[in-house]
Scaffold this motif. Sequence first.
Motif, PDB file in Angstrom:
ATOM      1  N   PHE A 153       0.919  -1.105  -0.143  1.00  0.00           N
ATOM      2  CA  PHE A 153      -0.115   0.006   0.031  1.00  0.00           C
ATOM      3  C   PHE A 153       0.839   1.192  -0.071  1.00  0.00           C
ATOM      4  N   VAL A 154       0.091   2.380  -0.488  1.00  0.00           N
ATOM      5  CA  VAL A 154       0.863   3.612  -0.568  1.00  0.00           C
ATOM      6  C   VAL A 154       0.252   4.405   0.742  1.00  0.00           C
ATOM      7  N   LEU A 155       1.167   5.121   1.335  1.00  0.00           N
ATOM      8  CA  LEU A 155       0.698   6.212   2.332  1.00  0.00           C
ATOM      9  C   LEU A 155       1.551   7.469   1.805  1.00  0.00           C
ATOM     10  N   SER A 156       1.194   8.435   1.235  1.00  0.00           N
ATOM     11  CA  SER A 156       2.064   9.478   0.668  1.00  0.00           C
ATOM     12  C   SER A 156       1.560  10.685   0.836  1.00  0.00           C
ATOM     13  N   ASN A 157       2.428  11.625   1.155  1.00  0.00           N
ATOM     14  CA  ASN A 157       1.897  13.073   1.296  1.00  0.00           C
ATOM     15  C   ASN A 157       1.861  13.789  -0.102  1.00  0.00           C
ATOM     16  N   VAL A 158       0.862  13.542  -0.870  1.00  0.00           N
ATOM     17  CA  VAL A 158       0.866  13.986  -2.322  1.00  0.00           C
ATOM     18  C   VAL A 158      -0.523  14.023  -2.669  1.00  0.00           C
ATOM     19  N   ASP A 159      -0.896  14.428  -3.655  1.00  0.00           N
ATOM     20  CA  ASP A 159      -2.150  14.638  -4.192  1.00  0.00           C
ATOM     21  C   ASP A 159      -2.283  13.655  -5.448  1.00  0.00           C
ATOM     22  N   ASN A 160      -3.510  13.126  -5.886  1.00  0.00           N
ATOM     23  CA  ASN A 160      -3.810  12.045  -6.370  1.00  0.00           C
ATOM     24  C   ASN A 160      -3.046  11.958  -7.611  1.00  0.00           C
ATOM     25  N   ALA A 161      -3.252  13.192  -8.581  1.00  0.00           N
ATOM     26  CA  ALA A 161      -2.736  13.328  -9.878  1.00  0.00           C
ATOM     27  C   ALA A 161      -1.408  13.231  -9.962  1.00  0.00           C
ATOM     28  N   SER A 162      -0.625  13.915  -8.840  1.00  0.00           N
ATOM     29  CA  SER A 162       0.951  13.691  -8.933  1.00  0.00           C
ATOM     30  C   SER A 162       1.347  12.137  -8.729  1.00  0.00           C
ATOM     31  N   PHE A 163       0.547  11.655  -7.817  1.00  0.00           N
ATOM     32  CA  PHE A 163       1.015  10.258  -7.491  1.00  0.00           C
ATOM     33  C   PHE A 163       0.645   9.177  -8.833  1.00  0.00           C
ATOM     34  N   GLU A 164      -0.181   9.764  -9.499  1.00  0.00           N
ATOM     35  CA  GLU A 164      -0.727   8.887 -10.684  1.00  0.00           C
ATOM     36  C   GLU A 164       0.398   9.389 -11.812  1.00  0.00           C
ATOM     37  N   ARG A 165       0.874  10.302 -12.043  1.00  0.00           N
ATOM     38  CA  ARG A 165       2.116  10.479 -12.876  1.00  0.00           C
ATOM     39  C   ARG A 165       3.304   9.715 -12.318  1.00  0.00           C
ATOM     40  N   THR A 166       3.670   9.619 -11.024  1.00  0.00           N
ATOM     41  CA  THR A 166       4.529   8.654 -10.364  1.00  0.00           C
ATOM     42  C   THR A 166       4.359   7.241 -10.652  1.00  0.00           C
ATOM     43  N   ARG A 167       3.320   7.112 -10.564  1.00  0.00           N
ATOM     44  CA  ARG A 167       2.783   5.397 -10.788  1.00  0.00           C
ATOM     45  C   ARG A 167       2.969   4.987 -12.416  1.00  0.00           C
ATOM     46  N   THR A 168       2.457   5.779 -13.002  1.00  0.00           N
ATOM     47  CA  THR A 168       2.742   5.649 -14.463  1.00  0.00           C
ATOM     48  C   THR A 168       3.988   5.912 -15.051  1.00  0.00           C
ATOM     49  N   GLY A 169       4.901   6.471 -14.533  1.00  0.00           N
ATOM     50  CA  GLY A 169       6.068   7.052 -14.712  1.00  0.00           C
ATOM     51  C   GLY A 169       7.187   5.898 -14.075  1.00  0.00           C
ATOM     52  N   PRO A 170       7.911   6.707 -13.202  1.00  0.00           N
ATOM     53  CA  PRO A 170       9.149   5.956 -12.545  1.00  0.00           C
ATOM     54  C   PRO A 170       8.615   4.838 -12.030  1.00  0.00           C
ATOM     55  N   LEU A 171       7.344   4.524 -11.694  1.00  0.00           N
ATOM     56  CA  LEU A 171       6.916   3.367 -10.667  1.00  0.00           C
ATOM     57  C   LEU A 171       6.324   2.394 -11.762  1.00  0.00           C
ATOM     58  N   ARG A 172       6.525   2.645 -13.129  1.00  0.00           N
ATOM     59  CA  ARG A 172       5.706   1.884 -14.028  1.00  0.00           C
ATOM     60  C   ARG A 172       6.075   0.337 -13.707  1.00  0.00           C
ATOM     61  N   GLY A 173       5.194  -0.582 -13.862  1.00  0.00           N
ATOM     62  CA  GLY A 173       5.399  -2.016 -13.746  1.00  0.00           C
ATOM     63  C   GLY A 173       5.079  -2.587 -12.122  1.00  0.00           C
ATOM     64  N   GLY A 174       5.020  -1.631 -11.470  1.00  0.00           N
ATOM     65  CA  GLY A 174       4.838  -2.026 -10.018  1.00  0.00           C
ATOM     66  C   GLY A 174       3.429  -2.336  -9.871  1.00  0.00           C
ATOM     67  N   HIS A 175       2.823  -2.761  -8.670  1.00  0.00           N
ATOM     68  CA  HIS A 175       1.446  -3.117  -8.244  1.00  0.00           C
ATOM     69  C   HIS A 175       1.306  -2.795  -6.952  1.00  0.00           C
ATOM     70  N   TRP A 176       0.237  -2.077  -6.655  1.00  0.00           N
ATOM     71  CA  TRP A 176      -0.151  -1.698  -5.475  1.00  0.00           C
ATOM     72  C   TRP A 176      -1.937  -2.310  -5.273  1.00  0.00           C
ATOM     73  N   ASP A 177      -1.744  -2.606  -4.002  1.00  0.00           N
ATOM     74  CA  ASP A 177      -3.167  -3.150  -3.485  1.00  0.00           C
ATOM     75  C   ASP A 177      -4.135  -2.000  -3.069  1.00  0.00           C
TER      76      ASP A 177
END
Length: 279
Positions: free
Chosen positions: A147-171
């Motif tokens: 799971f993610v618990l981050s001090n960030v907004d949804n849109a910013s994390f989505e850019r991270t998830r689909t960018g540098p963390l691409r290929g990872g999985h989160w429950d």
Amino acid sequence: MKKLLSRRKPMSASRPSRKMAFDLTKAKALFFDIYATLIDWEAGIYPLLLRLSQKAESPSNRLEDTPESRTKLLRAFAKHDKAVGHESPTLAYAQVIEEIYARIAKDLGAEFSKEDQQAFGQSIGDWPAFPDTVEAMKVLGKYYKVFVLSNVDNASFERTRTGPLRGGHWDGIYTAEMVGSYKPSPNNYNYVVKRLEEDFSIKKDEMLLVAQSLDIDHISTKALGFQPGVWIARESSAMGGIKDELEQQGLVELGATYATLGDMAEAVKKAFESKRTST
């Protein structure tokens, strides 16, 4: 929101921090701080602030690329990050760091454009992952819910998830925007407890924090009665708190320490394999 950390000596791949053996196989879920633990946010932040400093009116504030400059600029970021998050707990994090940029510019006496400020806010999704992150997360995901618990907004994390963390999985992904406050507010950690208990039937004592931040995350989870977490002691980090000082004050208690997430993943794999062969 993280404070500066003095340089640490290199450490072994696995170093339990408690006198009793720490059993990695007991947890069912890991929840991660993202920026500083999985994402090298300092590598993303520093070059942009260095460029800003070179626009300063006073030559003395136009910094060269040195370790001292890095420390100075990241110290300024950490100071303003904490202040802005406290003042505006519902402001999207991209806007938080836009405000940080403006305050650092004022400190330096540097002019900047609105475009520069917005680019700094949008840079979150471009901050690179540490080299070990994605492959380590693939290993950890075989043994735990993650799971993610981050001090960030949804849109910013989505850019991270689909960018540098691409290929990872989160429950599950839990952001400051969802909670309505920034860590270290207890609301953020209690939100994880509620979601994991209600949505996954995972109890608080079955959850394990994995984070680089001592002065925010590990202090908070100890105060809130979580089991001791895992510290990812990134060698290059300038922010996050000083371990010896915080332990001496009784503010943190660590289950285990690893130099990288890759080291943790290897230790987890060995622990579960050992448990399987012994039963």
